[in-house]
Design a protein around this motif. Structure first.
Motif, short mmCIF file in Angstrom:
data_model
loop_
_atom_site.label_atom_id
_atom_site.label_comp_id
_atom_site.label_asym_id
_atom_site.label_seq_id
_atom_site.Cartn_x
_atom_site.Cartn_y
_atom_site.Cartn_z
N TYR A 52 0.65 -1.17 -0.11
CA TYR A 52 -0.11 0.02 0.20
C TYR A 52 0.85 1.37 0.08
O TYR A 52 0.62 2.53 -0.90
CB TYR A 52 -0.97 -0.14 1.21
CG TYR A 52 -2.39 -0.70 0.99
CD1 TYR A 52 -3.40 0.12 0.77
CD2 TYR A 52 -2.36 -2.13 0.82
CE1 TYR A 52 -4.59 -0.65 0.29
CE2 TYR A 52 -3.52 -2.79 0.34
CZ TYR A 52 -4.61 -2.16 0.35
OH TYR A 52 -5.88 -2.57 -0.02
N VAL A 53 1.91 1.29 0.65
CA VAL A 53 2.91 2.40 0.70
C VAL A 53 3.47 2.61 -0.57
O VAL A 53 3.68 3.91 -1.12
CB VAL A 53 3.80 2.23 1.79
CG1 VAL A 53 5.06 3.43 1.56
CG2 VAL A 53 3.19 2.18 3.21
N LEU A 54 3.88 1.47 -1.20
CA LEU A 54 4.54 1.41 -2.65
C LEU A 54 3.53 2.21 -3.54
O LEU A 54 3.67 2.78 -4.52
CB LEU A 54 4.86 0.13 -3.14
CG LEU A 54 6.32 -0.24 -2.46
CD1 LEU A 54 6.54 -1.77 -2.85
CD2 LEU A 54 7.30 0.43 -2.84
N GLU A 55 2.34 1.68 -3.44
CA GLU A 55 1.11 2.31 -4.33
C GLU A 55 0.90 3.83 -4.11
O GLU A 55 0.66 4.54 -5.01
CB GLU A 55 -0.30 1.65 -3.97
CG GLU A 55 -1.33 2.20 -4.98
CD GLU A 55 -1.15 1.97 -6.56
OE1 GLU A 55 -1.93 2.61 -7.11
OE2 GLU A 55 -0.08 1.24 -7.05
N LEU A 56 1.01 4.32 -2.93
CA LEU A 56 0.89 5.80 -2.59
C LEU A 56 2.19 6.38 -3.22
O LEU A 56 1.89 7.53 -3.79
CB LEU A 56 0.82 5.88 -1.12
CG LEU A 56 -0.69 5.62 -0.25
CD1 LEU A 56 -0.37 5.48 1.14
CD2 LEU A 56 -1.65 6.41 -0.64
N ASN A 57 3.13 5.97 -3.20
CA ASN A 57 4.58 6.32 -3.62
C ASN A 57 4.24 6.57 -4.98
O ASN A 57 4.73 7.53 -5.75
CB ASN A 57 5.72 5.31 -3.52
CG ASN A 57 6.80 6.06 -3.77
OD1 ASN A 57 7.53 7.26 -3.29
ND2 ASN A 57 7.34 5.37 -4.78
N ARG A 58 3.73 5.41 -5.73
CA ARG A 58 3.55 5.51 -7.36
C ARG A 58 2.73 6.69 -7.70
O ARG A 58 2.87 7.00 -8.45
CB ARG A 58 3.00 3.99 -7.62
CG ARG A 58 2.97 3.80 -9.12
CD ARG A 58 2.30 2.56 -9.51
NE ARG A 58 0.78 2.70 -9.33
CZ ARG A 58 -0.21 3.53 -10.05
NH1 ARG A 58 0.32 4.00 -11.19
NH2 ARG A 58 -1.27 3.35 -9.73
N ARG A 59 1.63 6.86 -6.80
CA ARG A 59 0.66 7.74 -7.06
C ARG A 59 1.21 9.17 -6.74
O ARG A 59 0.20 10.29 -7.10
CB ARG A 59 -0.74 7.64 -6.34
CG ARG A 59 -1.07 6.31 -6.79
CD ARG A 59 -2.71 6.31 -6.31
NE ARG A 59 -3.31 4.91 -6.40
CZ ARG A 59 -4.50 4.51 -6.12
NH1 ARG A 59 -5.33 5.46 -5.31
NH2 ARG A 59 -5.21 3.38 -6.25
#
Length: 212
Positions: A50-57
């Motif tokens: 989830y943190v990686l997805e927030l980073n990607r966004r």
């Protein structure tokens, strides 16, 4: 791969931001997991996903080697300028130096939006209230106080002192917080009975103490 729970992405981002505001540091992945165990369970990898997805966004900055990088804006929080206006006696009254000698930015979350100023304590008469010689007192500017408040009082238009605001037998007193006595048994620090012109300049909200 299972799609992301959008509401949990929002919640994770808000949790990280609020943690930074309150603590001044960023949470670890393990801390995020523990505080949101109802969703993440005991899966660090799920938190990281989830943190990686927030980073990607582009909603936070995450590096797998360094972890979550704190936002300087969030870490700083909202601050307010508070002037340092000199020294104040915690003993016998001294001349109040009311020229601004410095201005510091302090977190508004801790001190609130009220008008404040700072004075450096001089003397030992308030040590039983945790105010030591050299401490910085953060004072809420006001001209009234409740009995029991620690006030900054100006005496005779010039002298200022920090004392406990009290009233006995219909008379207002400024009481010290140091029960030390001389060898003959007399108190080292006596009550002050304000005479003539005097006023309350503010109430001590907080004390900044540096350990030596």
């Amino acid at each position: 791969m299972k799609p992301f729970d959008e509401s949990m992405l929002v919640k994770t981002k808000e949790y990280i931001e609020e943690y930074q505001r309150r603590r001044g540091i960023v949470p670890s992945l393990r801390k995020i997991m523990r505080d949101n165990e109802g969703f993440f369970g005991v899966s660090i990898s799920k938190v990281q996903r989830y943190v990686l997805e927030l980073n990607r966004r582009g909603q936070l900055n995450y590096d797998k080697n360094e972890g979550i990088r704190g936002s300087e804006k969030l870490l700083a929080g909202k601050t307010k300028p508070i002037p340092m206006v000199g020294e104040c006696a915690c003993g016998d009254p001294i001349l109040a130096v009311e020229n601004i000698v410095a201005t510091y930015s302090l977190p508004e979350e801790l001190f609130g939006p009220s008008d404040h100023f700072m004075l450096r304590a001089k003397g030992l008469s308030m040590i039983e209230k945790g105010i030591n010689d050299g401490d910085i007192m953060v004072v809420r500017h006001q001209n009234t106080a409740e009995i029991g408040d620690i006030v900054i009082a100006r005496l005779n238009g010039e002298e200022a002192t920090a004392k406990i605001y009290s009233k006995e037998n219909g008379k207002y007193l400024l009481k010290p917080a140091n029960s030390s006595i001389h060898e003959d048994g007399s108190p080292q620090y006596s009550d002050i009975i304000p005479e003539g012109e005097w006023e309350i300049l503010g109430v001590v909200d907080s004390v900044i103490h540096r350990f030596k």
